[in-house]
Design an enzyme around this catalytic site. Structure first.
Site, PDB file in Angstrom:
ATOM      1  CB  THR A  17      23.523  38.083  34.060  1.00  0.00           C
ATOM      2  OG1 THR A  17      23.724  37.114  35.761  1.00  0.00           O
ATOM      3  CG2 THR A  17      22.545  37.199  33.423  1.00  0.00           C
ATOM      4  CB  THR A  98      35.953  31.680  40.683  1.00  0.00           C
ATOM      5  OG1 THR A  98      34.530  31.902  39.881  1.00  0.00           O
ATOM      6  CG2 THR A  98      35.305  32.940  41.770  1.00  0.00           C
ATOM      7  CD  GLU A  99      42.304  34.887  40.851  1.00  0.00           C
ATOM      8  OE1 GLU A  99      42.356  36.353  41.590  1.00  0.00           O
ATOM      9  OE2 GLU A  99      43.439  35.063  39.612  1.00  0.00           O
ATOM     10  CD  GLU A 214      52.823  29.026  41.771  1.00  0.00           C
ATOM     11  OE1 GLU A 214      53.456  29.319  40.755  1.00  0.00           O
ATOM     12  OE2 GLU A 214      51.977  28.665  42.225  1.00  0.00           O
ATOM     13  CG  HIS A 256      49.785  31.120  42.381  1.00  0.00           C
ATOM     14  ND1 HIS A 256      50.923  31.215  42.027  1.00  0.00           N
ATOM     15  CD2 HIS A 256      48.212  32.553  42.031  1.00  0.00           C
ATOM     16  CE1 HIS A 256      50.685  31.570  40.646  1.00  0.00           C
ATOM     17  NE2 HIS A 256      49.045  31.872  40.354  1.00  0.00           N
TER      18      HIS A 256
END
Length: 307
Positions: A17, A98-99, A214, A256
């Site tokens: 939602t 999600t981060e 990386e 990151h």
């Protein structure tokens, strides 16, 4: 059959939602994926894109006992509870988009997932794309004029953005993709390069594997160790980004969360050396990847004809 996301996947969206959950649900359905339902505590009874919303994963499983996949779009501090609920309800594949999920939360979830034989992709995953079926998460879809196209090269990347960039140079060179997986660039992730190699070896839609790595962490070194010990029947072509950071101020944060060089470990050159020693084909420049894929596939055909 492609790996992880295949015709047997039956998905739900946790956090359906929210703004991102709604947008992703619409895109996943449009890509061809059947979203059975969604879960948002306190919003049971609503619908999103004509998909029923339930208050809990348990209620979602009562609605559809065949759900085996969840895509999570909840705020960072709610990921732990959402993913744990999915694990406890025996959801086999959990994609965490999600981060900024706390590292300690991810560590506990990865351990719980292993114990219950579940697979976590992410956190910070862009998603999974099966170019012949559809997508999970926020990754783009495949069509003839886009960066992603159907083909036989699998692509694994920590970076969501570089999933697209790498697929684009492959597509422009005539190499479509079988599966594209954004594994996430956090310090701890649920599924690593090494975890995916044995699955891709068995995938009859994949002929070559491209890895975008990386600096920082040890997941690229783990890939080298796996290939060195077990080998791989399909060519693996890798590129390690981040060489340039060795020429700039170390106090400048970039990349990151997992791109941390500590105690001299995790440098690009070290990772390249480990991968080359294991037999992985390493590209010095990102643009070299398509030519190396072409050369590797031609060599494989020659070897097959000689048998």
């Amino acid at each position: 059959m492609s790996i992880i996301l295949n015709k047997n996947a039956r998905a739900m969206v946790q956090g359906i939602t929210g703004k991102e959950g709604q947008r992703a649900t619409k895109e996943m359905i449009a890509s061809g994926i059947a979203i059975s339902c969604g879960v948002t505590p306190g919003k049971g009874g609503q619908t999103v894109e004509d998909v029923h919303v339930f208050d809990s994963v348990r209620e979602a499983k009562e609605h559809d006992a065949h759900i085996n996949t969840s895509v999570i779009y909840v705020p960072p501090l709610m990921v732990y509870d959402a993913a744990l609920e999915a694990i406890n309800n025996r959801i086999e594949t959990i994609v965490i988009v999600t981060e900024n999920v706390p590292v300690k939360d991810t560590a506990k979830l990865v351990e719980m997932a292993r114990y219950h034989n579940c697979r976590i992709i992410g956190p910070s995953s862009i998603g999974i794309l099966n170019t012949r079926l559809g997508k999970l998460g926020s990754i783009a879809t495949a069509n003839e004029k886009s960066m992603y196209t159907a083909g036989n090269v699998a692509l694994i990347s920590k970076s969501g953005g570089m999933c697209g960039e790498t697929a684009n140079i492959l597509t422009r060179a005539g190499f479509g993709q079988s599966t594209v997986i954004g594994i996430g660039g956090d310090v701890i992730i649920g599924t690593t390069y090494a975890d995916l190699i044995p699955l891709l070896e068995k995938d009859n839609e994949t002929e070559a594997i491209v890895v975008f790595g990386e600096i920082g962490g040890t997941y690229e070194e783990q890939l080298a160790d796996y290939v060195k010990e077990h080998g791989c029947s399909k060519p693996v072509i890798a590129f390690i980004s981040g060489k340039f950071v060795e020429t700039i101020n170390r106090d400048l944060p970039l990349g990151h969360a997992g791109a941390i060089i500590s105690y001299g470990k995790g440098k690009a050159d070290d990772k390249k050396a480990a991968l080359r020693a294991a037999g992985v084909i390493v590209a010095d420049y990102h643009d070299d990847i398509p030519a190396l894929v072409k050369k590797a596939l031609e060599k494989k055909i020659e070897q097959t004809l000689m048998v």
